[in-house]
Scaffold this motif. Structure first.
Motif, short mmCIF file in Angstrom:
data_model
loop_
_atom_site.label_atom_id
_atom_site.label_comp_id
_atom_site.label_asym_id
_atom_site.label_seq_id
_atom_site.Cartn_x
_atom_site.Cartn_y
_atom_site.Cartn_z
N ALA A 138 0.43 -1.00 0.08
CA ALA A 138 -0.13 0.16 0.02
C ALA A 138 1.07 1.14 0.08
O ALA A 138 2.06 1.25 0.70
CB ALA A 138 -1.13 -0.19 0.84
N GLY A 139 0.23 2.46 -0.75
CA GLY A 139 1.09 3.30 -1.05
C GLY A 139 0.47 4.62 -0.76
O GLY A 139 -0.79 4.93 -1.41
N THR A 140 0.75 5.90 -0.18
CA THR A 140 0.12 6.95 -0.42
C THR A 140 1.45 8.26 -0.40
O THR A 140 2.56 7.92 0.33
CB THR A 140 -0.68 6.99 0.68
N TYR A 141 0.76 9.30 -0.92
CA TYR A 141 1.61 10.57 -1.05
C TYR A 141 1.63 10.96 0.63
O TYR A 141 1.36 10.83 1.84
CB TYR A 141 1.08 11.74 -1.46
N ASN A 142 2.91 11.63 0.77
CA ASN A 142 3.82 12.44 2.13
C ASN A 142 4.17 13.52 2.02
O ASN A 142 4.60 14.47 1.50
CB ASN A 142 4.69 11.59 2.73
N THR A 143 3.41 14.32 2.92
CA THR A 143 3.42 15.98 3.27
C THR A 143 4.79 16.05 3.63
O THR A 143 4.67 17.56 3.69
CB THR A 143 1.82 15.87 3.90
N GLY A 144 5.41 15.20 3.97
CA GLY A 144 6.21 15.43 4.89
C GLY A 144 6.42 15.72 6.38
O GLY A 144 7.96 15.96 6.63
N GLU A 145 5.43 14.98 7.06
CA GLU A 145 5.88 15.00 8.71
C GLU A 145 5.36 13.68 8.81
O GLU A 145 5.30 13.62 10.05
CB GLU A 145 4.29 15.82 8.74
N PHE A 146 5.27 13.08 8.18
CA PHE A 146 4.85 11.09 8.38
C PHE A 146 6.30 10.59 9.35
O PHE A 146 7.55 11.35 8.26
CB PHE A 146 5.03 10.25 7.52
N ALA A 147 6.90 10.61 10.29
CA ALA A 147 7.54 9.77 10.61
C ALA A 147 7.34 8.82 11.88
O ALA A 147 6.85 8.90 13.30
CB ALA A 147 8.91 10.66 11.31
N VAL A 148 6.70 7.68 11.41
CA VAL A 148 6.18 6.75 12.53
C VAL A 148 7.49 5.72 12.15
O VAL A 148 7.62 5.19 11.17
CB VAL A 148 5.00 5.93 11.93
N SER A 149 8.25 5.30 12.87
CA SER A 149 9.02 3.74 12.82
C SER A 149 8.08 2.68 13.28
O SER A 149 7.44 1.78 14.60
CB SER A 149 9.59 4.21 14.01
N ASP A 150 8.48 2.00 12.26
CA ASP A 150 8.08 0.47 11.95
C ASP A 150 8.15 -0.71 10.56
O ASP A 150 8.68 -0.06 9.83
CB ASP A 150 6.10 0.39 11.69
N GLU A 151 8.46 -2.04 11.52
CA GLU A 151 8.56 -2.71 10.24
C GLU A 151 8.09 -2.49 9.49
O GLU A 151 8.59 -3.20 7.56
CB GLU A 151 9.28 -4.42 10.93
N ARG A 152 6.92 -2.38 9.01
CA ARG A 152 5.88 -3.00 7.83
C ARG A 152 6.13 -1.54 6.34
O ARG A 152 5.57 -2.00 5.95
CB ARG A 152 4.44 -3.49 8.03
N LEU A 153 6.20 -0.51 7.52
CA LEU A 153 5.57 1.24 7.49
C LEU A 153 7.44 1.24 6.41
O LEU A 153 8.79 1.27 7.56
CB LEU A 153 5.87 1.89 8.10
N SER A 154 7.83 2.24 5.57
CA SER A 154 8.94 2.75 4.99
C SER A 154 7.70 4.37 3.85
O SER A 154 7.29 4.41 3.85
CB SER A 154 9.12 2.17 3.85
N PHE A 155 9.18 4.88 4.39
CA PHE A 155 8.69 6.77 3.94
C PHE A 155 9.58 7.51 3.79
O PHE A 155 10.79 7.16 4.14
CB PHE A 155 7.40 7.54 4.96
N ASP A 156 9.44 8.25 3.09
CA ASP A 156 10.30 9.85 2.13
C ASP A 156 9.27 10.98 2.22
O ASP A 156 8.41 10.38 3.05
CB ASP A 156 11.14 9.37 1.38
N ARG A 157 10.64 12.15 2.27
CA ARG A 157 9.87 13.18 1.85
C ARG A 157 8.35 12.79 0.79
O ARG A 157 7.73 13.91 1.33
CB ARG A 157 10.40 14.54 1.31
N HIS A 158 8.14 12.36 0.14
CA HIS A 158 6.97 11.68 -0.33
C HIS A 158 6.17 11.62 -0.95
O HIS A 158 4.84 11.77 -0.99
CB HIS A 158 8.26 12.18 -2.73
N ALA A 159 6.11 10.05 -0.06
CA ALA A 159 5.83 8.96 -0.36
C ALA A 159 5.82 7.63 1.04
O ALA A 159 7.39 8.46 2.10
CB ALA A 159 5.70 7.66 -1.14
N VAL A 160 4.84 7.37 1.54
CA VAL A 160 4.62 6.09 2.13
C VAL A 160 4.74 5.07 1.96
O VAL A 160 3.48 4.58 1.53
CB VAL A 160 3.68 7.01 4.07
N HIS A 161 4.92 3.71 2.56
CA HIS A 161 4.65 2.59 1.72
C HIS A 161 4.23 1.38 3.26
O HIS A 161 4.96 1.69 3.62
CB HIS A 161 5.73 1.90 0.99
N TYR A 162 3.43 0.65 2.26
CA TYR A 162 3.19 -0.04 3.43
C TYR A 162 3.46 -2.13 3.62
O TYR A 162 3.13 -1.81 1.86
CB TYR A 162 1.71 -0.32 4.74
#
Length: 340
Positions: free
Chosen positions: A211-235
């Motif tokens: 699963a993926g979506t855009y990131n407004t730049g504020e997302f920061a959650v440490s989780d083994e299934r989640l990954s993110f950068d400045r632009h996107a969040v993935h599960y």
């Protein structure tokens, strides 16, 4: 894009560094401007062409007696700055075993080339087993990587939700126009149907799902299934309703992100006739296309807000009960006779 490690970059002179920068910019611009495409799949008669007609005001042929889409049909939608989003209306599956075998490679090719795949399921279908069988057949010849890519693109929708009655639909009238919404009892029924399709067709592929979506730049959650950068969040995995509730409770400040991730795997009921959930479907598709698509197709999202509107005059033609008094031989009730 080829990876350039730090040692090789440090060893380049200024002219070579500029060539590298230009190459990176060209690849970045090509990716940002490439056309995007959405394939619409599903069994014969589930209303794929009707759905596209309702979304874009097109006049694709539709029929109740026999399949009318024999070849992939493209509808291109312009975005901002000349970007193009193409929707592919695919021939229906399940017409016959011979047709399914003949179309199998075409289905796989189109699914692999598309950025998002909408898989339409008839809302009044009693079983989702056929969808599982057809999906397994299409993916049977795919290598593991291609199978993972295709499964990650799937978005399931329940079409022809207007055929589910009773309980009743509600028409929310605002002047000469209004919108259809299901009554609470019908909404619960639709939710049960959607959950059944999700469990039967989608969950078996949970290890391949993303699963993926855009990131407004504020997302920061440490989780083994989640990954993110400045632009996107993935599960990594199946982002179920339970997962959305769990993550939202733990990180309420990011509830909107988790809701968008949930939309990747949510089975969405919709109706082309009642124009129900069409706007939500378009928002879900554009969100799933990735962070750059949000800005490239903002016009499409702006137009989506108008998709739910149904003129009152049209609503009155969609159905009516006439109560006939057989003893007196007169009409006891006819909605069409009452002014609105």
């Amino acid at each position: 894009m080829a990876r350039i490690d730090r040692i090789s970059v440090d060893a380049l002179d200024e002219h070579q560094l500029e060539e590298v920068r230009q190459s990176v910019r060209r690849e970045r611009d090509a990716e940002a401007n490439r056309p995007l495409s959405v394939a619409i799949m599903g069994q014969t008669g589930v209303g794929k062409s009707s759905l596209l007609n309702a979304l874009f005001g097109t006049r694709l042929a539709v029929g109740d007696d026999k399949p009318v889409t024999r070849e992939p049909h493209a509808i291109s939608v312009p975005g901002n700055s000349g970007h193009t989003l193409t929707f592919w209306d695919m021939p229906g599956i399940g017409e016959s075993a011979g047709a399914d075998r003949a179309y199998a490679s075409m289905y796989l090719d189109r699914l692999s080339e598309s950025d998002v795949v909408i898989w339409a399921v008839h809302a009044d279908s009693r079983s989702a087993a056929d969808e599982t069988r057809h999906l397994n057949r299409i993916l049977k010849g795919a290598d593991p990587q291609l199978r993972r890519e295709v499964v990650g693109k799937l978005t399931f929708v329940l079409t022809k939700a207007d055929m589910l009655t009773p309980p009743p639909w509600i028409f929310d009238m605002r002047g000469r126009q209004g919108s259809f919404v299901p009554s609470p009892a019908l909404a619960a029924r639709l939710e049960r149907r959607a959950g059944h399709v999700e469990r039967t067709v989608l969950e078996p592929w949970c290890e391949l799902l993303r699963a993926g979506t855009y990131n407004t730049g504020e997302f920061a959650v440490s989780d083994e299934r989640l990954s993110f950068d400045r632009h996107a969040v993935h599960y990594r995995g199946h982002f179920s309703e339970q997962a959305r509730e769990r993550y939202s409770a733990a990180h309420p400040e990011h509830a909107a992100v988790f809701s968008r991730l949930r939309d990747n795997h949510r089975v969405l009921p919709c109706s082309a006739l009642f124009r129900f959930n069409l706007a939500r479907l378009m928002v879900s598709v554009v969100n799933k296309l990735g962070p750059t698509a949000i800005f490239r197709f903002q016009r499409v999202l702006d137009d989506a807000a108008e998709l739910a509107g149904v003129p009152v005059a049209a609503m009155r033609e969609y159905g009516n009960f006439v109560v006939w008094d057989g003893v007196r031989g007169v009409s006891a009730y006819d909605l069409a006779r009452f002014p609105l």
